[in-house]
Design a protein around this motif. Structure first.
Motif, mmCIF file in Angstrom:
data_model
loop_
_atom_site.group_PDB
_atom_site.id
_atom_site.type_symbol
_atom_site.label_atom_id
_atom_site.label_comp_id
_atom_site.label_asym_id
_atom_site.label_seq_id
_atom_site.Cartn_x
_atom_site.Cartn_y
_atom_site.Cartn_z
ATOM 1 N N LEU A 29 -55.837 -3.388 15.800
ATOM 2 C CA LEU A 29 -55.600 -2.399 16.849
ATOM 3 C C LEU A 29 -55.898 -1.006 16.313
ATOM 4 N N ALA A 30 -56.656 -0.241 17.077
ATOM 5 C CA ALA A 30 -56.898 1.171 16.766
ATOM 6 C C ALA A 30 -56.548 1.982 17.994
ATOM 7 N N ARG A 31 -55.939 3.146 17.790
ATOM 8 C CA ARG A 31 -55.428 3.932 18.907
ATOM 9 C C ARG A 31 -55.604 5.414 18.618
ATOM 10 N N ARG A 32 -55.992 6.164 19.642
ATOM 11 C CA ARG A 32 -56.073 7.610 19.542
ATOM 12 C C ARG A 32 -55.342 8.225 20.734
ATOM 13 N N ARG A 33 -54.517 9.227 20.433
ATOM 14 C CA ARG A 33 -53.835 9.933 21.501
ATOM 15 C C ARG A 33 -54.848 10.733 22.324
ATOM 16 N N VAL A 34 -54.526 10.925 23.574
ATOM 17 C CA VAL A 34 -55.376 11.687 24.481
ATOM 18 C C VAL A 34 -54.644 12.963 24.874
ATOM 19 N N HIS A 35 -55.364 14.072 24.880
ATOM 20 C CA HIS A 35 -54.761 15.329 25.318
ATOM 21 C C HIS A 35 -54.969 15.489 26.816
ATOM 22 N N LEU A 36 -53.888 15.461 27.556
ATOM 23 C CA LEU A 36 -53.919 15.625 28.999
ATOM 24 C C LEU A 36 -53.495 17.055 29.323
ATOM 25 N N THR A 37 -54.332 17.785 30.029
ATOM 26 C CA THR A 37 -54.002 19.145 30.428
ATOM 27 C C THR A 37 -53.243 19.109 31.748
ATOM 28 N N VAL A 38 -51.993 19.562 31.715
ATOM 29 C CA VAL A 38 -51.135 19.549 32.894
ATOM 30 C C VAL A 38 -50.638 20.965 33.139
ATOM 31 N N ALA A 39 -50.636 21.388 34.408
ATOM 32 C CA ALA A 39 -50.153 22.730 34.747
ATOM 33 C C ALA A 39 -49.362 22.672 36.045
ATOM 34 N N GLY A 40 -48.609 23.709 36.290
ATOM 35 C CA GLY A 40 -47.734 23.753 37.441
ATOM 36 C C GLY A 40 -48.450 23.747 38.778
ATOM 37 N N ASP A 41 -49.754 24.061 38.797
ATOM 38 C CA ASP A 41 -50.496 24.058 40.058
ATOM 39 C C ASP A 41 -50.981 22.674 40.446
ATOM 40 N N GLY A 42 -50.596 21.637 39.676
ATOM 41 C CA GLY A 42 -51.028 20.274 39.956
ATOM 42 C C GLY A 42 -52.182 19.791 39.109
ATOM 43 N N THR A 43 -52.640 20.611 38.167
ATOM 44 C CA THR A 43 -53.715 20.191 37.263
ATOM 45 C C THR A 43 -53.289 18.979 36.440
ATOM 46 N N GLY A 94 -67.497 19.747 34.175
ATOM 47 C CA GLY A 94 -66.094 20.139 34.212
ATOM 48 C C GLY A 94 -65.263 19.016 33.640
ATOM 49 N N PRO A 95 -63.955 19.177 33.628
ATOM 50 C CA PRO A 95 -63.086 18.135 33.086
ATOM 51 C C PRO A 95 -62.960 16.950 34.046
ATOM 52 N N VAL A 96 -62.373 15.883 33.540
ATOM 53 C CA VAL A 96 -62.104 14.694 34.339
ATOM 54 C C VAL A 96 -60.827 14.909 35.150
ATOM 55 N N LEU A 97 -60.907 14.753 36.468
ATOM 56 C CA LEU A 97 -59.696 14.732 37.281
ATOM 57 C C LEU A 97 -59.069 13.346 37.161
ATOM 58 N N THR A 98 -57.827 13.276 36.688
ATOM 59 C CA THR A 98 -57.137 12.003 36.587
ATOM 60 C C THR A 98 -56.292 11.770 37.838
ATOM 61 N N TRP A 99 -55.647 10.603 37.889
ATOM 62 C CA TRP A 99 -54.751 10.281 39.005
ATOM 63 C C TRP A 99 -53.611 11.297 39.118
ATOM 64 N N LEU A 100 -53.303 11.993 38.013
ATOM 65 C CA LEU A 100 -52.180 12.922 38.005
ATOM 66 C C LEU A 100 -52.509 14.258 38.660
ATOM 67 N N ASP A 101 -53.789 14.543 38.887
ATOM 68 C CA ASP A 101 -54.194 15.834 39.436
ATOM 69 C C ASP A 101 -53.977 15.839 40.949
ATOM 70 N N THR A 102 -53.187 16.805 41.435
ATOM 71 C CA THR A 102 -52.830 16.854 42.859
ATOM 72 C C THR A 102 -53.427 18.058 43.581
ATOM 73 N N ARG A 103 -54.427 18.719 43.015
ATOM 74 C CA ARG A 103 -54.919 19.972 43.595
ATOM 75 C C ARG A 103 -55.877 19.782 44.764
ATOM 76 N N ALA A 104 -56.615 18.683 44.803
ATOM 77 C CA ALA A 104 -57.651 18.522 45.829
ATOM 78 C C ALA A 104 -57.047 18.539 47.227
ATOM 79 N N ARG A 334 -39.835 12.400 41.057
ATOM 80 C CA ARG A 334 -41.228 12.747 41.369
ATOM 81 C C ARG A 334 -41.630 14.083 40.739
ATOM 82 N N LEU A 335 -41.465 14.180 39.423
ATOM 83 C CA LEU A 335 -41.845 15.408 38.731
ATOM 84 C C LEU A 335 -43.334 15.686 38.878
ATOM 85 N N GLY A 336 -44.139 14.637 38.937
ATOM 86 C CA GLY A 336 -45.589 14.790 39.069
ATOM 87 C C GLY A 336 -46.086 14.685 40.488
#
Length: 475
Positions: A29-43, A94-104, A334-336
């Protein structure tokens, strides 16, 4: 033959090697952490190039340790709903919009599908910020030079393989796929304002990928391996949990959480009725998965651990165990924000009943219990579509790490039987079983076992059905 399984998640990217029955090999098993950019505007975004670099580091690590020898098949599970704009050369704009992004948001004046109920029945989705029907026009308005769009997995595999079309499983997560015809839905494409050539090609049932020559030189052990079509992470988790028929539902808690049920519905067959509050996607050309998802899961614990100075390890377990059944704080987890079809924005979490005696552990317990109750409500809706109570299998790294949370889920889901799948890599295991064509065998191969002592709903901490009236609404 061994199998290399890649799990392209939100919090990490992982590669692991399994045997021919999809059992993980020790230490591979090999694993790398991912940096997720999260902001109060729903990013909620990821850097595509950094993500690809993390995956290649995992492959380098596995190769250096000799784990890639005898790999003949590569299976992939990946996060649904992601999207990024690409230029003419296939480079990200641009960056990848993940399921967590609520801005659209839908374009001003847009009206959406002509018949929302029929649209939902056909695509399993809604005209919602999570899906490409809303995300593509929103991205286009903010990005110059867009030539086409891709999900994260199509971008990554497009860099590694000779050819990387979009699987029907990943396409179903865009909300643009006709789930019966397994083709792009004409109305959904029109609502999204898609122009010719902007959507990925769809992979046929018999598609197999191969490494590009330069990557085959880097990882010669994989030069002859065939790559299977990627599977959405939720569908893969159901298969890895052994939940592959309507008798058994999976509740998976990783970074986020979901409750899902799989049914066999081959391409071209009529789709079963779909409750108005549930989504439906594809496992592959043979199976569909129906359920509900939540933006909260293990990220609740990660937030609480970072911000609330929680006790650690056994001390936290002991503190949770001391909370009286009637002492759990009513909480909205529902913090996210909401996943489809809900529209609550990021920052919708709530706590009630705080006093000067409340602790960080009390807050954590309230949030965790709140999620249990949301899952129980949606499981009741899911059961209404199959006309029978189901057995539940708990899985995922977050719930596996917490015996207290498993007990709370068992109470909230009572009187249904609740079992626990302790293997943390259920998504990768499930993707391998799909790639092997062994979905019907998943129940036997997953080897689920009963939870410790079958916790009683009357003894579980604060999660019994008597408290359900305090559960927050997700809609």
């Amino acid at each position: 033959m061994n199998i290399l399984a890649l799990d392209l998640g939100t919090s990490s990217v992982r590669g692991l090697v399994l045997d021919a029955d999809a059992d993980p090999l020790p230490g591979a098993l090999a694993r790398r952490r991912v940096h997720l950019t999260v902001a109060g505007d729903g990013t909620g975004t990821l850097d595509a190039a950094g993500y690809l670099a993390g995956l290649t580091e995992c492959l380098d690590e596995l190769a250096a340790a000799g784990h890639l020898r005898d790999v003949g098949l590569v299976a992939v599970c990946a996060q649904w709903h992601s999207v990024l704009p690409l230029d003419r050369s296939g480079d990200p704009l641009g960056p990848v919009l993940t399921w967590l992004d609520t801005r659209a948001a839908p374009p001003s004046g847009a009206s959406g599908p002509a018949d929302p109920q029929e649209f939902h029945a056909r695509t399993g989705a809604w005209w919602h910020r999570c899906y490409w029907s809303v995300r593509l026009p929103w991205l286009r308005d903010r990005t110059a030079g867009v030539t086409r769009f891709a999900g994260l997995v199509e971008y990554v595999l497009g860099r590694l393989l000779d050819d990387a079309p979009m699987s029907v499983s990943m396409a179903s997560g865009t909300g643009l796929l006709d789930l019966s015809r397994l083709a792009w839905d004409d109305e959904a494409v029109a609502v999204a304002g898609v122009r010719p050539g902007e959507l990925p090609e769809l992979a046929p049932m018999d598609w197999q990928g191969r490494l590009r020559a330069e990557h085959a030189r880097r990882w010669p052990q994989l030069a002859g391996a065939r790559w299977a079509a990627p599977v959405g992470d939720g569908a893969a988790s159901n298969v890895g949990s052994g939940c592959v028929d309507p008798r058994r539902a999976a509740v998976t808690v990783g970074t986020s959480a979901a409750v899902r049920l799989v049914q066999r519905v081959p391409a071209g067959s009529p789709l079963p009725a779909l409750p108005a509050s549930l989504w439906r996607y594809r496992v592959d050309h043979e199976y569909v998965v129906t359920g509900a998802a939540y933006s909260s899961g293990g990220n609740l614990f990660a937030w609480a651990d970072r911000e609330l100075r929680l006790p650690q390890g056994p001390d936290l377990d002991a503190a949770l165990a001391r909370i009286a059944p009637d002492g759990v704080l009513p909480a909205n987890p529902r913090l996210g924000g909401d996943r489809p079809p809900g529209l609550a924005p990021a920052g919708s979490g709530e706590l009630h009943g705080l006093s000067f005696s409340s602790t960080g552990v009390d807050i954590l317990a309230g949030l965790m219990t709140g999620l249990c109750r949301m899952v129980a409500d949606d499981l009741a809706v899911l059961e209404s579509g199959v006309d029978a109570p189901v057995e539940v299998v708990l899985g995922g790294g977050a719930v596996t790490a917490s015996a207290w949370w498993r007990t709370a889920f068992a109470a909230a889901l009572a009187p249904r039987p609740v079992r626990h799948r302790a293997e943390r890599e259920i998504g990768a295991t499930g993707a391998a079983l799909v790639a092997l064509g062994r979905v019907p065998d998943a129940d036997r191969l997953a080897g689920t076992g009963r939870t410790e002592e079958d916790p009683s709903p009357t003894s579980a901490v604060g999660a019994g059905t008597s408290a359900r009236s305090d559960a927050p609404s997700r809609r």
